[in-house]
Design an enzyme around this catalytic site. Structure first.
Site, mmCIF file in Angstrom:
data_model
loop_
_atom_site.group_PDB
_atom_site.id
_atom_site.type_symbol
_atom_site.label_atom_id
_atom_site.label_comp_id
_atom_site.label_asym_id
_atom_site.label_seq_id
_atom_site.Cartn_x
_atom_site.Cartn_y
_atom_site.Cartn_z
ATOM 1 N N GLN A 289 0.832 -1.200 0.000
ATOM 2 C CA GLN A 289 0.000 0.000 0.000
ATOM 3 C C GLN A 289 0.867 1.252 0.000
ATOM 4 O O GLN A 289 1.837 1.353 0.752
ATOM 5 C CB GLN A 289 -0.912 0.010 1.223
ATOM 6 C CG GLN A 289 -1.978 -1.073 1.230
ATOM 7 C CD GLN A 289 -3.191 -0.727 0.367
ATOM 8 O OE1 GLN A 289 -3.197 0.255 -0.366
ATOM 9 N NE2 GLN A 289 -4.227 -1.538 0.449
ATOM 10 N N TYR A 318 -5.935 -12.833 -1.969
ATOM 11 C CA TYR A 318 -5.184 -11.711 -2.537
ATOM 12 C C TYR A 318 -4.237 -11.156 -1.470
ATOM 13 O O TYR A 318 -4.213 -9.966 -1.185
ATOM 14 C CB TYR A 318 -6.123 -10.612 -3.053
ATOM 15 C CG TYR A 318 -7.223 -11.140 -3.943
ATOM 16 C CD1 TYR A 318 -7.021 -11.286 -5.315
ATOM 17 C CD2 TYR A 318 -8.451 -11.520 -3.421
ATOM 18 C CE1 TYR A 318 -8.025 -11.776 -6.139
ATOM 19 C CE2 TYR A 318 -9.461 -12.018 -4.230
ATOM 20 C CZ TYR A 318 -9.237 -12.148 -5.588
ATOM 21 O OH TYR A 318 -10.235 -12.652 -6.393
ATOM 22 N N GLU A 339 -2.259 -15.823 -3.278
ATOM 23 C CA GLU A 339 -1.881 -14.680 -4.113
ATOM 24 C C GLU A 339 -1.357 -15.226 -5.433
ATOM 25 O O GLU A 339 -0.608 -16.198 -5.453
ATOM 26 C CB GLU A 339 -0.810 -13.853 -3.403
ATOM 27 C CG GLU A 339 -0.064 -12.872 -4.261
ATOM 28 C CD GLU A 339 -0.969 -11.776 -4.799
ATOM 29 O OE1 GLU A 339 -0.911 -11.532 -6.018
ATOM 30 O OE2 GLU A 339 -1.716 -11.174 -4.003
ATOM 31 N N ASP A 387 -9.060 -8.816 -0.335
ATOM 32 C CA ASP A 387 -8.564 -7.498 -0.731
ATOM 33 C C ASP A 387 -8.223 -7.568 -2.213
ATOM 34 O O ASP A 387 -7.057 -7.569 -2.604
ATOM 35 C CB ASP A 387 -7.338 -7.127 0.112
ATOM 36 C CG ASP A 387 -6.859 -5.703 -0.142
ATOM 37 O OD1 ASP A 387 -7.513 -4.983 -0.919
ATOM 38 O OD2 ASP A 387 -5.822 -5.318 0.428
ATOM 39 N N CYS A 414 -10.986 -1.385 -3.217
ATOM 40 C CA CYS A 414 -10.459 -0.137 -3.778
ATOM 41 C C CYS A 414 -11.338 0.358 -4.920
ATOM 42 O O CYS A 414 -10.961 1.278 -5.644
ATOM 43 C CB CYS A 414 -9.021 -0.340 -4.266
ATOM 44 S SG CYS A 414 -8.835 -1.599 -5.548
#
Length: 457
Positions: A289, A318, A339, A387, A414
């Site tokens: 991030q 994720y 992931e 996420d 997001c």
């Protein structure tokens, strides 16, 4: 091509009232119900505008003269940055930006008839919404011996020179200029994407928020960097916080910044940072991030709402390099992370070992493929944390969550549009939305992050 029959034409000038703000931060005016998106205009303002482009269903315009200012207007005088469009909400004061992001979340929930099921609280913002980015990735323009960094002019391929990016760490901005000054001593040619010629394409600088360590990634259109030893020595001398210098090779005709091949020129193939009391190694292509201060706020929302007692099995989809995974593992019985990026999973395993955490299982795979397999293996999660990227969750993944029926689902998003789409499916599948909390990870931009908590009825 036949011109669309629209009520305005390109190069028309007219006076309009701005009645709304688009999700991209553009003012909205209407002429005979035909929407016109206006740069640097806010609701409540009357503007004389110049039409720059028309399409069948909408057009674009720029302001020639603003006849009044909205109370929410913020005044920003950096004309170069304004031309890039990288700060689409910079003309809106910060309190109004936070309200805008809250409203965007409500609007998308309303589209899926979910706004009656949950109240969206105010957006959690920053005390200082500037110089927050811990990562810069900027194109290199100019000419031989006169290179510069910058951003592309809005809707063009022309690079506008910049030295102060306003939302990046000031030490990152300083490093960018130091590296460019050094490169200019060696007469390197900038990459020309139209001709697919030239050597230096992009400069990437990543920085640890607490460690202050910096990684520099120089992206070239080739395999070799002329005067490599001299350049490395000078950068080491001028950037004392440098811990990693990577040469990335990207010879493809693409707008993707990093190529697949890279070579370490100095230091280690990662830099480190701390988050929620944990230490993380971060490799050149790992997702991390970009707003570390607000990431703490975001993860606090996850940890506060997940309600772990130490007896739960958690799936973190994720998972990247394990930032959420390891924070959850400190309070859970076992955490399974998945992931798709193999390098990120290798780094997640390193990070688990670095922090002495052994109650995690980390897998390189697509979340939508791995989740059904875990279900078949009899893994019964109490909590699933997701996420995902902007495209949201794949349908097979949603189906597998609905099959395994975890008691709780935490959705870090997001993109409010795909969030609302996915929440509709979970609600139809028997879940209740307990809370939705917007968090401002990207001040001065229109991007919105949020944490949603769902429980099974």
């Amino acid at each position: 091509m036949k011109q669309a029959n629209t009520p305005v034409k390109k190069n028309d000038e007219l006076s309009v009232d701005i009645i709304d703000l688009s999700y991209e931060g553009l003012g909205v005016a209407k002429v005979n119900d035909y929407p016109i998106f206006v740069t640097d205009a806010l609701p409540g303002e009357k503007c004389l505008i110049h039409i720059t482009k028309t399409q069948r269903n909408y057009g674009y315009a720029k302001v020639i003269e603003r006849l009044n200012d909205a109370p929410e207007r913020a005044y920003f005088d950096d004309q170069a940055l304004l031309k890039t469009g990288t700060l689409p909400l910079v003309h809106l004061n910060y309190d109004a930006q936070l309200a805008f992001k809250q409203e965007q979340l409500i609007h998308n929930l309303h589209r899926e008839h979910l706004d009656e099921l949950v109240t969206v609280p105010p957006t959690l913002g920053m005390a200082d919404p500037w110089h927050y980015r811990n990562k810069a990735q900027v194109p290199i323009g100019g000419e031989v011996g006169a290179l510069y960094t910058g951003f592309y002019r809005r809707r063009s391929h022309d690079i506008i020179p910049l030295t102060d990016y306003r939302i990046q760490s000031e030490t990152i901005d300083d490093t960018l200029q130091k590296v460019i000054e050094i490169l200019n001593k060696y007469n390197l040619a900038p990459y020309d994407e139209r001709k697919h010629q030239g050597l230096v394409r992009h400069l990437v600088v990543r920085e640890g928020y607490l460690s202050r360590e910096q990684m520099i990634i120089l992206v070239i259109n080739g395999e070799k960097l002329p005067h490599e030893d001299e350049i490395v020595a000078e950068i080491r001398q001028n950037v004392p916080q440098l811990t990693s210098f990577v040469l990335n090779q990207n010879t493809a005709r693409t707008n993707v910044i990093l190529g697949k091949h890279e070579r370490l020129l100095y230091g280690q193939p990662y830099y480190t940072d701390e988050l929620k009391g944990l230490t993380f190694r971060i490799s050149p292509q790992s997702f991390y991030q970009v707003n570390s201060a607000q990431t703490e706020v975001l993860y606090d929302q996850v940890l506060k709402n997940v309600g772990l007692t130490g007896n739960e099995v958690v799936i973190d989809a994720y998972c990247g390099i394990g930032t959420i995974t390891l924070a959850l593992a400190q309070h859970a019985k076992h955490v399974y992370g998945v992931e798709i990026v193999e390098q990120a999973i290798e780094m997640a395993k390193e990070n688990a070992a670095l922090n002495g955490i052994d109650n995690v299982t980390l897998t390189a795979d697509r979340a939508e493929d791995c989740m059904p397999r875990w279900v078949e293996q009899g893994i019964q999660p109490d909590v699933v944390v997701v996420d995902p990227p902007r495209k949201g969750l794949a349908q097979p993944f949603i189906d597998s969550v609905l099959d395994v029926k975890p008691d709780k689902l935490i959705y870090v998003s997001c993109n409010p549009s795909t969030l609302a789409r996915d929440l509709r499916k979970f609600v139809d599948g028997g879940y209740t939305i307990n809370s939705v909390q917007p968090v401002d990870m990207f001040p001065q931009t229109n991007h919105i992050e949020s944490v949603t908590v769902l429980t099974r009825e």
